[in-house]
Scaffold this motif. Structure first.
Motif, short mmCIF file in Angstrom:
data_model
loop_
_atom_site.label_atom_id
_atom_site.label_comp_id
_atom_site.label_asym_id
_atom_site.label_seq_id
_atom_site.Cartn_x
_atom_site.Cartn_y
_atom_site.Cartn_z
N SER A 160 41.47 40.18 48.32
CA SER A 160 39.93 40.36 48.55
C SER A 160 39.20 40.51 47.27
N SER A 161 38.03 40.10 47.36
CA SER A 161 37.28 40.28 46.12
C SER A 161 36.49 41.61 46.06
N PRO A 186 40.99 36.25 44.37
CA PRO A 186 41.04 35.66 45.67
C PRO A 186 41.45 34.34 45.70
N THR A 240 47.02 38.06 50.70
CA THR A 240 45.58 38.02 50.73
C THR A 240 44.80 38.75 49.60
N THR A 296 44.86 33.67 47.24
CA THR A 296 45.26 33.80 48.67
C THR A 296 45.99 32.63 49.27
N LEU A 313 48.05 42.65 51.72
CA LEU A 313 46.58 42.51 51.24
C LEU A 313 46.32 43.36 49.96
N GLN A 372 43.38 44.03 46.50
CA GLN A 372 42.23 43.89 46.00
C GLN A 372 42.48 42.94 44.69
#
Length: 114
Positions: A113-114, A86, A111, A89, A10, A12
């Motif tokens: 994330s926004s 994003p 993944t 992903t 994960l 950002q």
């Protein structure tokens, strides 16, 4: 041919990740080896590929952000992913062709994330 992928996680948006794929055969011996990804609800798509040991070719969607590199000493193909979005992903797969057969490693989830 056995392929072992690793490095997902994960992150950002704007961040970086590096994926690695260890092959049981040397990259030079493979007809084709590359990274593919499958976004939710979509078909698997090419991210980048090396054909007959030549220079890596990257999909237009990742050019300038993703870079494949190889470490022939340990039969490893890396995918450096920078400025992740994003939309990146997906489950990322390492795939190879040797002779008439295709091989896939297990997927690794990325993944963003926004």
């Amino acid at each position: 041919v056995q392929l072992q992928a690793s490095g997902g996680g994960l992150v950002q948006a704007g961040g970086s990740l590096r994926l690695s794929c260890v092959s049981s055969l040397s990259i030079y011996s493979l007809d084709r080896i590359g990274w593919y990804r499958q976004r939710l609800g979509s078909q698997r798509e090419l991210v980048g590929v090396i054909i007959h040991g030549a220079r890596a070719v990257h999909a237009d969607t990742v050019k300038g952000r993703f870079t494949m590199s190889r470490d022939d000493a340990v039969n490893t193909l890396h995918l450096q992913m920078n400025n992740l979005k994003p939309d990146d992903t997906a489950v990322y797969y390492c795939g190879a062709v040797f002779g008439t057969d295709s091989y896939w490693g297990q997927g690794t989830l990325v993944t963003v994330s926004s």
